[in-house]
Design a protein around this motif. Sequence first.
Motif, PDB file in Angstrom:
ATOM      1  N   THR A  62      -9.543  -6.252   3.063  1.00 36.57           N
ATOM      2  CA  THR A  62      -8.245  -6.118   3.732  1.00 36.57           C
ATOM      3  C   THR A  62      -8.286  -6.714   5.132  1.00 36.57           C
ATOM      4  O   THR A  62      -7.377  -7.457   5.542  1.00 36.57           O
ATOM      5  CB  THR A  62      -7.840  -4.640   3.803  1.00 36.57           C
TER       6      THR A  62
ATOM      7  N   SER B 233       0.829  -1.200   0.000  1.00 33.95           N
ATOM      8  CA  SER B 233       0.000   0.000   0.000  1.00 33.95           C
ATOM      9  C   SER B 233       0.869   1.258   0.000  1.00 33.95           C
ATOM     10  O   SER B 233       1.986   1.270   0.528  1.00 33.95           O
ATOM     11  CB  SER B 233      -0.912   0.003   1.236  1.00 33.95           C
TER      12      SER B 233
ATOM     13  N   LEU C  91      -5.138   2.185   0.158  1.00 30.69           N
ATOM     14  CA  LEU C  91      -4.415   0.993  -0.276  1.00 30.69           C
ATOM     15  C   LEU C  91      -3.920   1.121  -1.708  1.00 30.69           C
ATOM     16  O   LEU C  91      -2.841   0.648  -2.044  1.00 30.69           O
ATOM     17  CB  LEU C  91      -5.308  -0.246  -0.142  1.00 30.69           C
TER      18      LEU C  91
END
Length: 256
Positions: free
Chosen positions: A134, A34, A117
């Motif tokens: 996630t 990320s 992200l």
Amino acid sequence: MRFTDAQLIAWLQQFAWPLARISSALLIAPVLGSARVSARIRMLLALLLTLLIAPQLPAAAPVGLFGADWWAILLQQLAIGLLIGFTLQLVFEAVTLAGELISASASLSFATLADPLRGVSTPVIGQFLTISATLLFLALGGHLQLVGWLARSFSLMPVADDGVGIAQVGSVLRFSGQLFAGGLALALPLLIALLTVNLALGVISRSAPALNLFAVGFPLSLIGCLVLLYLAMPAMLEHIEVLFDGGWMALAGWLQ
């Protein structure tokens, strides 16, 4: 104590090539890759994993330092790492696609948020599904499985081997087609339900032309989307878990 050039080159090879594969995988892998994760943290994690994994690998054949063969092997390791991270990142892209389809059907495409992200703007439904995916990825130990597959990849596809070829790239491309079909299947129940709501609003607008469709239809569509999303969330999380399983299977398939 004296060291020969061959020993120094062998030590450099033992750590440089695994570091290239691990760092390139962490660069694009979900969660760890990320934009919100500091590059220093990723680099320190890559160095730590290299120090743990590299001493357990068999010694590779010595290659001339910075020669054509040395650079070719380095590029192979970079390609393998990028393909490992890209295979898993496709799952999150499929989830984001489902969220964007739902947002478009619920007239929420204009409501966007910065995705931490991916580093881009994403509709709120897509952002919500991405965050849910996630958290599910971390709850299932996906970050630990990623590290395990990175370590296992050196035995399945050793350093100085053939590396990534047409077969591996073709396998990932075929998996991407199946995965985006899975993302469409993830959003399909809500799309059908929202289409039914929109058809009902269309019938109401035809039967009562004086009714302000924008003042009534948009709130009803929004409320219907939120209620349907709340009811469908357990099943959607199960489907996302199936997508993750498919990602690990695809990764194992092309590595072997």
